[in-house]
Design a protein around this motif. Structure first.
Motif, PDB file in Angstrom:
ATOM      1  N   ARG A 128       0.834  -1.209   0.000  1.00  0.00           N
ATOM      2  CA  ARG A 128       0.000   0.000   0.000  1.00  0.00           C
ATOM      3  C   ARG A 128       0.863   1.251   0.000  1.00  0.00           C
ATOM      4  O   ARG A 128       0.560   2.246  -0.655  1.00  0.00           O
ATOM      5  CB  ARG A 128      -0.943  -0.004   1.200  1.00  0.00           C
ATOM      6  CG  ARG A 128      -2.068  -1.030   1.122  1.00  0.00           C
ATOM      7  CD  ARG A 128      -3.037  -0.844   2.282  1.00  0.00           C
ATOM      8  NE  ARG A 128      -4.199  -1.713   2.175  1.00  0.00           N
ATOM      9  CZ  ARG A 128      -4.260  -2.935   2.697  1.00  0.00           C
ATOM     10  NH1 ARG A 128      -3.218  -3.405   3.370  1.00  0.00           N
ATOM     11  NH2 ARG A 128      -5.355  -3.671   2.572  1.00  0.00           N
ATOM     12  N   HIS A 129       1.953   1.195   0.765  1.00  0.00           N
ATOM     13  CA  HIS A 129       2.826   2.360   0.848  1.00  0.00           C
ATOM     14  C   HIS A 129       3.495   2.628  -0.493  1.00  0.00           C
ATOM     15  O   HIS A 129       3.640   3.780  -0.909  1.00  0.00           O
ATOM     16  CB  HIS A 129       3.891   2.134   1.924  1.00  0.00           C
ATOM     17  CG  HIS A 129       4.606   3.394   2.313  1.00  0.00           C
ATOM     18  ND1 HIS A 129       4.164   4.221   3.314  1.00  0.00           N
ATOM     19  CD2 HIS A 129       5.717   3.975   1.812  1.00  0.00           C
ATOM     20  CE1 HIS A 129       4.967   5.248   3.432  1.00  0.00           C
ATOM     21  NE2 HIS A 129       5.928   5.130   2.528  1.00  0.00           N
ATOM     22  N   HIS A 130       3.912   1.573  -1.189  1.00  0.00           N
ATOM     23  CA  HIS A 130       4.532   1.739  -2.505  1.00  0.00           C
ATOM     24  C   HIS A 130       3.559   2.402  -3.475  1.00  0.00           C
ATOM     25  O   HIS A 130       3.930   3.345  -4.195  1.00  0.00           O
ATOM     26  CB  HIS A 130       4.971   0.387  -3.057  1.00  0.00           C
ATOM     27  CG  HIS A 130       5.409   0.447  -4.489  1.00  0.00           C
ATOM     28  ND1 HIS A 130       6.602   0.999  -4.886  1.00  0.00           N
ATOM     29  CD2 HIS A 130       4.782   0.048  -5.630  1.00  0.00           C
ATOM     30  CE1 HIS A 130       6.713   0.943  -6.193  1.00  0.00           C
ATOM     31  NE2 HIS A 130       5.626   0.366  -6.673  1.00  0.00           N
ATOM     32  N   ASP A 131       2.319   1.929  -3.506  1.00  0.00           N
ATOM     33  CA  ASP A 131       1.324   2.510  -4.405  1.00  0.00           C
ATOM     34  C   ASP A 131       1.070   3.977  -4.072  1.00  0.00           C
ATOM     35  O   ASP A 131       0.963   4.830  -4.957  1.00  0.00           O
ATOM     36  CB  ASP A 131       0.011   1.722  -4.327  1.00  0.00           C
ATOM     37  CG  ASP A 131       0.135   0.340  -4.929  1.00  0.00           C
ATOM     38  OD1 ASP A 131       1.066   0.120  -5.718  1.00  0.00           O
ATOM     39  OD2 ASP A 131      -0.689  -0.529  -4.582  1.00  0.00           O
ATOM     40  N   PHE A 132       0.999   4.256  -2.780  1.00  0.00           N
ATOM     41  CA  PHE A 132       0.715   5.627  -2.346  1.00  0.00           C
ATOM     42  C   PHE A 132       1.868   6.563  -2.696  1.00  0.00           C
ATOM     43  O   PHE A 132       1.661   7.634  -3.268  1.00  0.00           O
ATOM     44  CB  PHE A 132       0.456   5.645  -0.835  1.00  0.00           C
ATOM     45  CG  PHE A 132       0.261   7.029  -0.273  1.00  0.00           C
ATOM     46  CD1 PHE A 132      -0.924   7.704  -0.448  1.00  0.00           C
ATOM     47  CD2 PHE A 132       1.285   7.655   0.429  1.00  0.00           C
ATOM     48  CE1 PHE A 132      -1.098   8.985   0.052  1.00  0.00           C
ATOM     49  CE2 PHE A 132       1.121   8.930   0.932  1.00  0.00           C
ATOM     50  CZ  PHE A 132      -0.071   9.591   0.754  1.00  0.00           C
ATOM     51  N   VAL A 133       3.093   6.157  -2.358  1.00  0.00           N
ATOM     52  CA  VAL A 133       4.251   7.014  -2.580  1.00  0.00           C
ATOM     53  C   VAL A 133       4.515   7.217  -4.070  1.00  0.00           C
ATOM     54  O   VAL A 133       4.733   8.338  -4.534  1.00  0.00           O
ATOM     55  CB  VAL A 133       5.498   6.424  -1.892  1.00  0.00           C
ATOM     56  CG1 VAL A 133       6.754   7.195  -2.303  1.00  0.00           C
ATOM     57  CG2 VAL A 133       5.341   6.455  -0.381  1.00  0.00           C
ATOM     58  N   SER A 134       4.497   6.147  -4.837  1.00  0.00           N
ATOM     59  CA  SER A 134       4.861   6.231  -6.251  1.00  0.00           C
ATOM     60  C   SER A 134       3.874   7.068  -7.060  1.00  0.00           C
ATOM     61  O   SER A 134       4.259   7.656  -8.083  1.00  0.00           O
ATOM     62  CB  SER A 134       4.966   4.824  -6.857  1.00  0.00           C
ATOM     63  OG  SER A 134       3.721   4.135  -6.766  1.00  0.00           O
ATOM     64  N   HIS A 135       2.619   7.131  -6.627  1.00  0.00           N
ATOM     65  CA  HIS A 135       1.619   7.890  -7.371  1.00  0.00           C
ATOM     66  C   HIS A 135       1.361   9.277  -6.785  1.00  0.00           C
ATOM     67  O   HIS A 135       0.541  10.033  -7.319  1.00  0.00           O
ATOM     68  CB  HIS A 135       0.293   7.112  -7.430  1.00  0.00           C
ATOM     69  CG  HIS A 135       0.361   5.865  -8.245  1.00  0.00           C
ATOM     70  ND1 HIS A 135       0.584   4.613  -7.693  1.00  0.00           N
ATOM     71  CD2 HIS A 135       0.285   5.660  -9.583  1.00  0.00           C
ATOM     72  CE1 HIS A 135       0.608   3.700  -8.644  1.00  0.00           C
ATOM     73  NE2 HIS A 135       0.428   4.309  -9.808  1.00  0.00           N
ATOM     74  N   SER A 136       2.031   9.601  -5.707  1.00  0.00           N
ATOM     75  CA  SER A 136       1.788  10.895  -5.072  1.00  0.00           C
ATOM     76  C   SER A 136       2.402  12.035  -5.877  1.00  0.00           C
ATOM     77  O   SER A 136       3.526  11.925  -6.372  1.00  0.00           O
ATOM     78  CB  SER A 136       2.360  10.900  -3.650  1.00  0.00           C
ATOM     79  OG  SER A 136       2.249  12.188  -3.078  1.00  0.00           O
ATOM     80  N   LYS A 137       1.682  13.134  -5.977  1.00  0.00           N
ATOM     81  CA  LYS A 137       2.224  14.312  -6.664  1.00  0.00           C
ATOM     82  C   LYS A 137       3.338  14.959  -5.844  1.00  0.00           C
ATOM     83  O   LYS A 137       4.062  15.832  -6.346  1.00  0.00           O
ATOM     84  CB  LYS A 137       1.121  15.335  -6.917  1.00  0.00           C
ATOM     85  CG  LYS A 137       0.515  15.936  -5.653  1.00  0.00           C
ATOM     86  CD  LYS A 137      -0.572  16.928  -5.983  1.00  0.00           C
ATOM     87  CE  LYS A 137      -1.149  17.562  -4.710  1.00  0.00           C
ATOM     88  NZ  LYS A 137      -2.205  18.549  -5.026  1.00  0.00           N
ATOM     89  N   LEU A 138       3.512  14.535  -4.585  1.00  0.00           N
ATOM     90  CA  LEU A 138       4.568  15.070  -3.735  1.00  0.00           C
ATOM     91  C   LEU A 138       5.873  14.295  -3.848  1.00  0.00           C
ATOM     92  O   LEU A 138       6.864  14.664  -3.229  1.00  0.00           O
ATOM     93  CB  LEU A 138       4.112  15.066  -2.267  1.00  0.00           C
ATOM     94  CG  LEU A 138       2.877  15.912  -1.940  1.00  0.00           C
ATOM     95  CD1 LEU A 138       2.519  15.775  -0.475  1.00  0.00           C
ATOM     96  CD2 LEU A 138       3.112  17.369  -2.299  1.00  0.00           C
TER      97      LEU A 138
END
Length: 270
Positions: A230-240
Motif C-alpha cells: 500500500r505504501h509503494h502505491d501511495f508514494v509512487s503515485h503521489s504528486k509530492l
C-alpha cells in the motif's frame, strides 16, 4: 530458490518511519476491544496518513532547497538539467547556490537557443552519481522527522538510531542503521550489493536473516507490518514524490525596469 522482497528505498524508509512513529506505536499497543479486521483497518489508515505527512515534510524540504537557489542558478539548472528539480546537482548533490560557492561569480546568461548554446557546461559541478549520502534536502527532512519523534515522551527501542539522525552530519549510515534495525526485528535484512551511489529510487532486495522453510511467512509478516504494498502505491503515485516536482520558468519579459523573472514551482504526477 531464495525468498526475497524487492522494494524502493524511499518507500522502505518512509514505511519504517511511519511504523516507528509515536502515533503508530501508541495506537498499535493500545488495547482496543475491536475485532481484528477493524483494528487492522484502523492501523492501515493511520499508517498511510503518516506516510502522507512524511511526504508533505519531504516536499517542504525540497521546496526550501529550491528557494535557497538564486534566480540565475534556477534558470541555469532548468535549462541544462531539465524541469525535474530533484535531478539538479545543486539540489541532489550539493545544496545551495554554486555561484556563491565558486567565488561569487554569477551563472552565464542562458542563450535563447537551447540547442545551439555553448554555455551548458559547468565543469565545477561534481556528478551526483558519485554521492554516497542522501540529497541534502532529504537529510534535512530526516533530521526534522527525528527531532519531532524525540520531542515525545513515548519510549522507543529505536531511540539511539533516531538520535543519531538529528546530528548535522547524519547521512546514509544513520538512516540505513535505523532501517536495518527495524528489519532485524522481523528477522530480515537487506541483501548485500556492490557499492554505488545512494539514491532514493534504488530498488533494495530484502531477504530473511536465515534460510528456512518459513522464509515466505517471514517476508509476508514484514510486508504486512510495514504496509509495503500500500505504501509503494501511495508514494509512487503521489504528486509530492520528488521525481514529480517540476520547475517551469515563465516567459521572460523584457519590459523596462524588470529584474529577474519570477518562476513557477509546480507539482505534476507522472
Amino acid at each position: 530458490m531464495e525468498s526475497r522482497l524487492r522494494v524502493n528505498r524511499l518507500t522502505l524508509i518512509h514505511a519504517v518511519l511511519a511504523y516507528i512513529s509515536p502515533e503508530f506505536t501508541a495506537l498499535s499497543h493500545l488495547p482496543l476491544p475491536l475485532p481484528t479486521e477493524i483494528r487492522f483497518r484502523i492501523l492501515t489508515h493511520l499508517h498511510l496518513t503518516l506516510s502522507a505527512s512524511l511526504l508533505e515534510s519531504l516536499n517542504h524540504s525540497l521546496q526550501n532547497a529550491l528557494d535557497d537557489l538564486c534566480h540565475s542558478c534556477r534558470a541555469y539548472n532548468c535549462h541544462v538539467y531539465g524541469q525535474n528539480v530533484s535531478d539538479w546537482p545543486e539540489i541532489r548533490a550539493t545544496g545551495g547556490c554554486w555561484c556563491a560557492q565558486i567565488g561569487g561569480h554569477p551563472r552565464p546568461e542562458i542563450a535563447s537557443d537551447r540547442w545551439n548554446s555553448d554555455e551548458c557546461i559547468d565543469a565545477k559541478i561534481r556528478s551526483p552519481m558519485a554521492d554516497s549520502d542522501p540529497p541534502p534536502y532529504f537529510s534535512f527532512h530526516l533530521r526534522h522527522v527525528a527531532v519531532t519523534y524525540l520531542s515525545t515522551t513515548s519510549p522507543s527501542p529505536y531511540t539511539r538510531e533516531i538520535e543519531a539522525m538529528t546530528t548535522s552530519h547524519a547521512g546514509a549510515k544513520e538512516i540505513d542503521a535505523l532501517v536495518l534495525k527495524v528489519l532485524r526485528h522481523f528477522h530480515c535484512r537487506v541483501s548485500p550489493s556492490k557499492p554505488r551511489a545512494w539514491k532514493l529510487e534504488d530498488e533494495l532486495c530484502i531477504i530473511p536473516i536465515s534460510d528456512g522453510p518459513s522464509d515466505d511467512e517471514t517476508l509476508c509478516t514484514l510486508q504486512l507490518a510495514l504496509e509495503l504494498d500500500r505504501h509503494h502505491d501511495f508514494v509512487s503515485h503521489s504528486k509530492l514524490h520528488p521525481r514529480n516536482i517540476k520547475f517551469t520558468p515563465p516567459l521572460i519579459s523584457h519590459s523596462p525596469g524588470e529584474g529577474f523573472p519570477s518562476f513557477l514551482f509546480v507539482m505534476m504526477a507522472d
